[in-house]
Motif scaffolding. Structure first.
Motif, PDB file in Angstrom:
ATOM      1  N   GLY A   1      -6.135   1.045  -4.238  1.00 11.04           N
ATOM      2  CA  GLY A   1      -6.764   1.972  -3.323  1.00 11.04           C
ATOM      3  C   GLY A   1      -8.278   2.012  -3.372  1.00 11.04           C
TER       4      GLY A   1
ATOM      5  N   ASN B   1     -10.303 -10.190   0.729  1.00 14.21           N
ATOM      6  CA  ASN B   1      -8.843 -10.232   0.585  1.00 14.21           C
ATOM      7  C   ASN B   1      -8.419 -10.168  -0.871  1.00 14.21           C
ATOM      8  OD1 ASN B   1      -8.152 -10.581   3.379  1.00 14.21           O
ATOM      9  ND2 ASN B   1      -9.015 -12.629   3.221  1.00 14.21           N
TER      10      ASN B   1
ATOM     11  N   VAL C   1      -1.502 -11.014   4.146  1.00 13.97           N
ATOM     12  CA  VAL C   1      -1.266  -9.839   5.009  1.00 13.97           C
ATOM     13  C   VAL C   1      -2.133  -9.990   6.263  1.00 13.97           C
ATOM     14  CG1 VAL C   1      -1.451  -7.335   5.210  1.00 13.97           C
ATOM     15  CG2 VAL C   1      -0.774  -8.385   3.035  1.00 13.97           C
TER      16      VAL C   1
ATOM     17  N   CYS D   1      -9.204  -7.723  -4.494  1.00 10.89           N
ATOM     18  CA  CYS D   1      -9.856  -6.539  -5.064  1.00 10.89           C
ATOM     19  C   CYS D   1     -10.716  -6.939  -6.260  1.00 10.89           C
ATOM     20  CB  CYS D   1      -8.793  -5.523  -5.485  1.00 10.89           C
ATOM     21  SG  CYS D   1      -9.488  -4.007  -6.172  1.00 10.89           S
TER      22      CYS D   1
ATOM     23  N   ASN E   1     -12.278  -1.181   3.759  1.00  6.40           N
ATOM     24  CA  ASN E   1     -11.283  -2.144   3.291  1.00  6.40           C
ATOM     25  C   ASN E   1     -10.835  -1.774   1.879  1.00  6.40           C
ATOM     26  OD1 ASN E   1      -9.696  -4.384   2.939  1.00  6.40           O
ATOM     27  ND2 ASN E   1     -11.385  -5.852   2.847  1.00  6.40           N
ATOM     28  N   ASN E   2      -9.836  -0.921   1.808  1.00  8.68           N
ATOM     29  CA  ASN E   2      -9.328  -0.480   0.509  1.00  8.68           C
ATOM     30  C   ASN E   2      -8.189  -1.378   0.043  1.00  8.68           C
ATOM     31  OD1 ASN E   2     -11.002   1.857   0.120  1.00  8.68           O
ATOM     32  ND2 ASN E   2      -9.854   2.813   1.751  1.00  8.68           N
ATOM     33  N   CYS E   3      -8.141  -1.615  -1.246  1.00 14.69           N
ATOM     34  CA  CYS E   3      -7.098  -2.438  -1.849  1.00 14.69           C
ATOM     35  C   CYS E   3      -5.739  -1.757  -1.674  1.00 14.69           C
ATOM     36  CB  CYS E   3      -7.399  -2.632  -3.326  1.00 14.69           C
ATOM     37  SG  CYS E   3      -6.090  -3.446  -4.264  1.00 14.69           S
ATOM     38  N   PRO E   4      -4.727  -2.494  -1.209  1.00 13.41           N
ATOM     39  CA  PRO E   4      -3.406  -1.891  -1.052  1.00 13.41           C
ATOM     40  C   PRO E   4      -2.737  -1.554  -2.397  1.00 13.41           C
ATOM     41  CG  PRO E   4      -3.404  -4.164  -0.226  1.00 13.41           C
ATOM     42  CD  PRO E   4      -4.787  -3.850  -0.671  1.00 13.41           C
ATOM     43  N   ALA E   5      -3.206  -2.172  -3.479  1.00 12.66           N
ATOM     44  CA  ALA E   5      -2.598  -1.921  -4.791  1.00 12.66           C
ATOM     45  C   ALA E   5      -3.221  -0.719  -5.501  1.00 12.66           C
ATOM     46  CB  ALA E   5      -2.717  -3.166  -5.672  1.00 12.66           C
TER      47      ALA E   5
ATOM     48  N   TRP F   1      -4.502  -9.917  -1.094  1.00  5.92           N
ATOM     49  CA  TRP F   1      -3.711  -9.646   0.090  1.00  5.92           C
ATOM     50  C   TRP F   1      -4.072 -10.636   1.200  1.00  5.92           C
ATOM     51  CZ3 TRP F   1      -7.284  -6.350  -1.976  1.00  5.92           C
ATOM     52  CH2 TRP F   1      -8.390  -6.004  -1.221  1.00  5.92           C
TER      53      TRP F   1
ATOM     54  N   HIS G   1      -5.973  -7.704  -7.339  1.00  7.16           N
ATOM     55  CA  HIS G   1      -4.881  -7.884  -6.370  1.00  7.16           C
ATOM     56  C   HIS G   1      -5.379  -8.662  -5.154  1.00  7.16           C
ATOM     57  CE1 HIS G   1      -1.276  -7.011  -4.062  1.00  7.16           C
ATOM     58  NE2 HIS G   1      -2.060  -6.581  -3.076  1.00  7.16           N
TER      59      HIS G   1
END
Length: 120
Positions: free
Chosen positions: A98, A107, A119, A109, A92-96, A116, A114
């Motif tokens: 990484g 959900n 999403v 980071c 589960n990597n942060c979309p902002a 999510w 951040h």
């Protein structure tokens, strides 16, 4: 592979570990608990419980797995799991930023803050 990712894989995907690998993890945890508690109470009764459950063992296979230290063991096992079962592991990597989130269900980071949550 970094230590954080290896620890994450062993913690959240432990059902993929082989029986000797599971025993090596239990041996390490038991040794840590036993050492921490026995400093306060010399007759710490959990030592015998750990032996009875097989968590403290003199089995050479388990000792060999931990020969290079727990961190090295963790990286070797996590690498094996990723190579053999990539479809069962979710990083589960942060979309902002990484970086790896704290848990597979997180959900937010812990590194950059951040979120999510919205999403799917």
């Amino acid at each position: 592979m970094d230590q954080e990712t290896a620890a994450y894989i062993l913690k959240y995907f432990h059902e993929i570990l082989t029986v000797p690998e599971q025993l090596a993890v239990k041996k390490t945890i038991s040794r840590f608990k036993n050492n921490a508690m026995s400093k306060h109470d010399i007759s710490f009764p959990a030592t015998q419980t750990f032996r009875d459950k097989g968590w403290i063992t003199a089995e050479q296979t388990i000792i060999d797995l931990l020969q290079e230290g727990y961190d090295s063991f963790e990286i070797r096992v996590a690498t094996r799991i990723l190579n053999e079962h990539p479809e069962r592991v979710f990083l589960n990597n942060c979309p902002a930023c990484g970086r790896l989130a704290r848990t597979p269900d997180a959900n937010q980071c812990r590194h950059c803050g951040h979120q999510w949550r919205d999403v799917v």
